[in-house]
Design a protein around this motif. Sequence first.
Motif, PDB file in Angstrom:
ATOM      1  N   VAL A 175      -9.779  31.197  35.495  1.00 40.41           N
ATOM      2  CA  VAL A 175      -9.848  32.115  34.352  1.00 40.41           C
ATOM      3  C   VAL A 175      -9.065  31.551  33.165  1.00 40.41           C
ATOM      4  N   PHE A 176      -7.907  30.963  33.448  1.00 40.08           N
ATOM      5  CA  PHE A 176      -7.072  30.408  32.376  1.00 40.08           C
ATOM      6  C   PHE A 176      -7.800  29.293  31.626  1.00 40.08           C
ATOM      7  N   HIS A 177      -8.350  28.342  32.356  1.00 38.35           N
ATOM      8  CA  HIS A 177      -9.022  27.216  31.700  1.00 38.35           C
ATOM      9  C   HIS A 177     -10.363  27.633  31.081  1.00 38.35           C
ATOM     10  N   SER A 178     -10.988  28.651  31.633  1.00 34.49           N
ATOM     11  CA  SER A 178     -12.248  29.128  31.062  1.00 34.49           C
ATOM     12  C   SER A 178     -12.031  29.820  29.720  1.00 34.49           C
ATOM     13  N   THR A 179     -10.929  30.554  29.607  1.00 37.70           N
ATOM     14  CA  THR A 179     -10.663  31.302  28.375  1.00 37.70           C
ATOM     15  C   THR A 179      -9.844  30.523  27.357  1.00 37.70           C
ATOM     16  N   SER A 180      -9.454  29.321  27.703  1.00 39.58           N
ATOM     17  CA  SER A 180      -8.741  28.471  26.743  1.00 39.58           C
ATOM     18  C   SER A 180      -9.566  27.238  26.418  1.00 39.58           C
ATOM     19  N   PHE A 181      -9.708  26.339  27.376  1.00 35.94           N
ATOM     20  CA  PHE A 181     -10.445  25.102  27.126  1.00 35.94           C
ATOM     21  C   PHE A 181     -11.933  25.344  26.902  1.00 35.94           C
ATOM     22  N   MET A 182     -12.591  26.034  27.835  1.00 37.72           N
ATOM     23  CA  MET A 182     -14.042  26.222  27.732  1.00 37.72           C
ATOM     24  C   MET A 182     -14.410  27.095  26.539  1.00 37.72           C
ATOM     25  N   LEU A 183     -13.672  28.166  26.306  1.00 43.68           N
ATOM     26  CA  LEU A 183     -13.946  29.034  25.162  1.00 43.68           C
ATOM     27  C   LEU A 183     -13.797  28.265  23.858  1.00 43.68           C
ATOM     28  N   SER A 184     -12.727  27.498  23.733  1.00 44.02           N
ATOM     29  CA  SER A 184     -12.506  26.703  22.513  1.00 44.02           C
ATOM     30  C   SER A 184     -13.598  25.648  22.347  1.00 44.02           C
ATOM     31  N   LEU A 185     -14.012  25.016  23.442  1.00 42.70           N
ATOM     32  CA  LEU A 185     -15.050  23.985  23.368  1.00 42.70           C
ATOM     33  C   LEU A 185     -16.382  24.581  22.928  1.00 42.70           C
ATOM     34  N   VAL A 186     -16.721  25.747  23.458  1.00 43.75           N
ATOM     35  CA  VAL A 186     -17.970  26.404  23.057  1.00 43.75           C
ATOM     36  C   VAL A 186     -17.940  26.739  21.570  1.00 43.75           C
ATOM     37  N   ILE A 187     -16.820  27.261  21.094  1.00 49.92           N
ATOM     38  CA  ILE A 187     -16.686  27.601  19.666  1.00 49.92           C
ATOM     39  C   ILE A 187     -16.778  26.342  18.816  1.00 49.92           C
ATOM     40  N   LEU A 188     -16.112  25.271  19.232  1.00 46.92           N
ATOM     41  CA  LEU A 188     -16.160  24.009  18.492  1.00 46.92           C
ATOM     42  C   LEU A 188     -17.593  23.484  18.394  1.00 46.92           C
ATOM     43  N   CYS A 189     -18.300  23.476  19.512  1.00 44.36           N
ATOM     44  CA  CYS A 189     -19.677  22.958  19.517  1.00 44.36           C
ATOM     45  C   CYS A 189     -20.581  23.820  18.647  1.00 44.36           C
ATOM     46  N   PHE A 190     -20.482  25.127  18.778  1.00 43.83           N
ATOM     47  CA  PHE A 190     -21.355  26.023  18.010  1.00 43.83           C
ATOM     48  C   PHE A 190     -21.109  25.884  16.508  1.00 43.83           C
ATOM     49  N   THR A 191     -19.853  25.986  16.108  1.00 49.36           N
ATOM     50  CA  THR A 191     -19.538  25.981  14.675  1.00 49.36           C
ATOM     51  C   THR A 191     -19.803  24.625  14.026  1.00 49.36           C
ATOM     52  N   TYR A 192     -19.362  23.537  14.670  1.00 49.09           N
ATOM     53  CA  TYR A 192     -19.521  22.215  14.056  1.00 49.09           C
ATOM     54  C   TYR A 192     -20.971  21.745  14.060  1.00 49.09           C
ATOM     55  N   LEU A 193     -21.752  22.156  15.039  1.00 56.41           N
ATOM     56  CA  LEU A 193     -23.172  21.805  15.012  1.00 56.41           C
ATOM     57  C   LEU A 193     -23.888  22.555  13.893  1.00 56.41           C
ATOM     58  N   LYS A 194     -23.452  23.778  13.609  1.00 55.96           N
ATOM     59  CA  LYS A 194     -23.989  24.505  12.463  1.00 55.96           C
ATOM     60  C   LYS A 194     -23.602  23.818  11.154  1.00 55.96           C
ATOM     61  N   VAL A 195     -22.358  23.351  11.083  1.00 59.77           N
ATOM     62  CA  VAL A 195     -21.906  22.613   9.906  1.00 59.77           C
ATOM     63  C   VAL A 195     -22.703  21.329   9.743  1.00 59.77           C
ATOM     64  N   LEU A 196     -22.947  20.635  10.845  1.00 62.96           N
ATOM     65  CA  LEU A 196     -23.719  19.384  10.800  1.00 62.96           C
ATOM     66  C   LEU A 196     -25.148  19.638  10.326  1.00 62.96           C
ATOM     67  N   LYS A 197     -25.716  20.745  10.758  1.00 67.07           N
ATOM     68  CA  LYS A 197     -27.078  21.089  10.332  1.00 67.07           C
ATOM     69  C   LYS A 197     -27.141  21.278   8.818  1.00 67.07           C
ATOM     70  N   VAL A 198     -26.165  21.995   8.256  1.00 69.35           N
ATOM     71  CA  VAL A 198     -26.128  22.201   6.814  1.00 69.35           C
ATOM     72  C   VAL A 198     -25.883  20.883   6.087  1.00 69.35           C
ATOM     73  N   ALA A 199     -24.983  20.054   6.624  1.00 69.36           N
ATOM     74  CA  ALA A 199     -24.688  18.769   5.993  1.00 69.36           C
ATOM     75  C   ALA A 199     -25.928  17.876   5.965  1.00 69.36           C
ATOM     76  N   ARG A 200     -26.675  17.848   7.045  1.00 71.11           N
ATOM     77  CA  ARG A 200     -27.894  17.032   7.096  1.00 71.11           C
ATOM     78  C   ARG A 200     -28.950  17.553   6.121  1.00 71.11           C
ATOM     79  N   PHE A 201     -28.999  18.865   5.968  1.00 69.51           N
ATOM     80  CA  PHE A 201     -29.958  19.443   5.016  1.00 69.51           C
ATOM     81  C   PHE A 201     -29.651  18.971   3.605  1.00 69.51           C
ATOM     82  N   HIS A 202     -28.373  19.013   3.240  1.00 64.04           N
ATOM     83  CA  HIS A 202     -27.985  18.581   1.894  1.00 64.04           C
ATOM     84  C   HIS A 202     -28.161  17.071   1.718  1.00 64.04           C
TER      85      HIS A 202
END
Length: 339
Positions: A175-202
Amino acid sequence: MDLAGVLLALLLVLVLVVSLLSNLLVLLCFVYSTEIRKQVAGVFLVNLSFCNLLLTVLNMPFTLLGILRNQQPPGGCVCKAVGFLETFLTSNTMLSMAALSIDKWIAVVFPLSYTSKMRYKDAVILMGYSWLHSLTFPLVSLFYSWVDYNSVYASCTLHLKEETERRRFTVFTIVFHSTSFMLSLVILCFTYLKVLKVARFHCKRIDIITMQTLVLLVDIHPSVKQRCLNEQKRRRQRATKKISIFIGSFVICFGPYIITRLIELLPFVTINYYWGIISKCLTYSKAASDPFVYSLLRQQYKKVLINIVNRILKRDLYPSSGYNSSLDTENDYCLHRTN
């Protein structure tokens, strides 16, 4: 101590020195620059650097001592306090990186409404949650006496002493590693891939305008055309490279240690001592790399550091009108506009 132990100790000393100096520089820039303090992202950056600095000063020396002496440092209460801090600070840094990615996502994907979606108050609330979240697990581990010296990692950290507690400790660790490492990794992947999509569009839009311009300029020299095409290629790769560094450094530094901690939950698995130390040093290396990944390599921080050096040396390399460092801040939020 054998040669491998000496090399690991030297590696940890190097990480400790780099982490100490680089995080101090980030905090110095935050205190010195009014422009940096005005940024909402500065709240996340100063929290990240503060946690990394505490980890460097309070935890790394005990791990170094464990490597050199190959035994538990004196003082049971001190070891428990150090293990408590390590669990708290590591989780807090992960969540701070996730908060930084959320800030970047809002700034790039919703630039017109950024000031209303991400205010100083919102940043403080996010950091408040990060602290509460990070405090919960070390408090639980301290209550169940799961904080002690672990010889595999030569440090005071989460450690199971009684086999009768294995099932409960296993659930806690997952539970500890799921709510710290895995949760943070999911947020990082989701947000930065969205940023990359916008950057590629521009980047694609800029490329179209560039190609249309090159077609109209029929008399332009071939070397100039080639430079324009090379710049297009670099522009497309730049955003991908930055996103890869953000996510890649997180996975490379934390991944081996987290996976090792999960694998060792199996009763028939024994972790190699040297691998345990290496994986621990990798987590510490994140504290040394974060200042460069998120702050010191940015143009604004470079200018602030140069300004500080010039003031110390009593030199004035800039005109009296100064420079507008806020422009760099605004452009940093749009990856497609950085050069």
